[in-house]
Design a protein around this motif. Sequence first.
Motif, PDB file in Angstrom:
ATOM      1  N   TYR A  50       0.742  -1.213  -0.061  1.00 60.10           N
ATOM      2  CA  TYR A  50       0.057   0.074  -0.031  1.00 60.10           C
ATOM      3  C   TYR A  50       0.936   1.238  -0.113  1.00 60.10           C
TER       4      TYR A  50
ATOM      5  N   GLN B 261       0.539   5.588   1.632  1.00 58.54           N
ATOM      6  CA  GLN B 261      -0.204   6.242   2.426  1.00 58.54           C
ATOM      7  C   GLN B 261      -0.099   7.557   2.098  1.00 58.54           C
TER       8      GLN B 261
ATOM      9  N   GLY C  21      -4.908  12.641   3.307  1.00 66.34           N
ATOM     10  CA  GLY C  21      -6.135  13.011   2.645  1.00 66.34           C
ATOM     11  C   GLY C  21      -6.773  12.075   1.769  1.00 66.34           C
ATOM     12  N   LEU C  22      -5.838  11.046   1.334  1.00 67.06           N
ATOM     13  CA  LEU C  22      -5.971   9.753   0.324  1.00 67.06           C
ATOM     14  C   LEU C  22      -6.176   8.572   1.151  1.00 67.06           C
ATOM     15  N   GLY C  23      -5.658   8.436   2.453  1.00 71.79           N
ATOM     16  CA  GLY C  23      -5.701   7.237   3.238  1.00 71.79           C
ATOM     17  C   GLY C  23      -4.743   6.007   2.553  1.00 71.79           C
ATOM     18  N   LEU C  24      -5.204   4.872   2.930  1.00 73.40           N
ATOM     19  CA  LEU C  24      -4.068   3.854   2.218  1.00 73.40           C
ATOM     20  C   LEU C  24      -4.609   3.488   1.012  1.00 73.40           C
TER      21      LEU C  24
ATOM     22  N   LEU D 227      -4.341   0.518  -2.106  1.00 72.89           N
ATOM     23  CA  LEU D 227      -3.537  -0.689  -2.526  1.00 72.89           C
ATOM     24  C   LEU D 227      -2.803  -0.729  -4.004  1.00 72.89           C
TER      25      LEU D 227
ATOM     26  N   ASP E 238      -5.233  -0.903  -6.869  1.00 73.77           N
ATOM     27  CA  ASP E 238      -5.996   0.372  -7.416  1.00 73.77           C
ATOM     28  C   ASP E 238      -5.166   1.286  -8.078  1.00 73.77           C
TER      29      ASP E 238
ATOM     30  N   LEU F 270       3.549   0.946   2.822  1.00 69.85           N
ATOM     31  CA  LEU F 270       3.339  -0.010   3.706  1.00 69.85           C
ATOM     32  C   LEU F 270       3.372  -1.275   3.285  1.00 69.85           C
TER      33      LEU F 270
ATOM     34  N   PHE G  16       0.664  -5.692   9.386  1.00 70.49           N
ATOM     35  CA  PHE G  16       1.291  -4.397   8.614  1.00 70.49           C
ATOM     36  C   PHE G  16       2.637  -4.419   9.077  1.00 70.49           C
TER      37      PHE G  16
ATOM     38  N   ASP H  49       6.076  -1.274   9.633  1.00 72.02           N
ATOM     39  CA  ASP H  49       5.916  -0.035  10.130  1.00 72.02           C
ATOM     40  C   ASP H  49       6.015   0.952   9.021  1.00 72.02           C
TER      41      ASP H  49
END
Lengths: 111, 116
Positions: B35, B37, B40-43, B45, B59, B90, B107, B109
Motif C-alpha cells: 500500500y 499512504q 487526505g487519500l488514506g491507504l 492498494l 487500485d 506499507l 502490517f 511499520d
Amino acid sequence: DAKTTQPNSMESNEEEPVHLPCNHSTISGTDYIHWYRQLPSQGPEYVIHGLTSNVNNRMASLAIAEDRKSSTLILHRATLRDAAVYYCILRRETSGSRLTFGEGTQLTVNP
Amino acid sequence: DVKVTQSSRYLVKRTGEKVFLECVQDMDHENMFWYRQDPGLGLRLIYFSYDVKMKEKGDIPEGYSVSREKKERFSLILESASTNQTSMYLCASSPGQRRGYGQPQHFGDGTRLSIL
C-alpha cells in the motif's frame, strides 16, 4: 465494496469508555466488518472483526446492529496509548483478502 | 506474534532511479500486499500477491511492479522514480483463504520514501 462512514474525529478522557461508530448502510450479507487502528509512525494494527454477532477480544468489543447497517467499536477503558486513527472496513468474501481503507476516525485521549 | 519487516524506515532517492522496497514476513502467510499512504487519500492498494510468483494489480499499480520469488518476501519496484511517488509505503501479509475467511492483515511499520 460497500462504503463506510465514520466521524472524522472524537475525543475521550483517559480511563473512560469510548464508543466509535461506523455506518455501513449498503452492507451485504457476505461482508465482514473489520476494525484496524494506526498509531503515529506505525503501520495499521488489526483490532477486531465480526460478521453478525457481537465480538470481544483483549483489545476491544465490537457491537453490530441487528440489521448490520451500523457497528460500534468499544474501548472499555481508554488509555493514552489508544490515541490513534481507527478504521472501519467492510471486507467481502468474494474480494479475497483485499481491504479498502477510508479516512477513519482520529481518536484523541485526554489525560 | 507475526512480524512484517520492511527493509528501511526512511529512504531518499533521485528522480529516474530504480528503487527497491523489500518486505519480509515470518508467519508463512500466503498473501502479501503493498500500500501507499498519503495525507487526505488514506491507504491505497498498489499490488498484492496470493502465492509465490503470483501477483495482482491493486487500485494504483501504474509506475510500480512487484516480485515474489519466495513465500516470505515481497518486493515493490519503482521502475523510474518520480516525485509524485514520494509517500509512505506499507507492506502487509495475511493467511490465505483456505485458512478461513476474515483473516486479519498484519502490517509493517512502513518506509517513508522521498524522491528528489
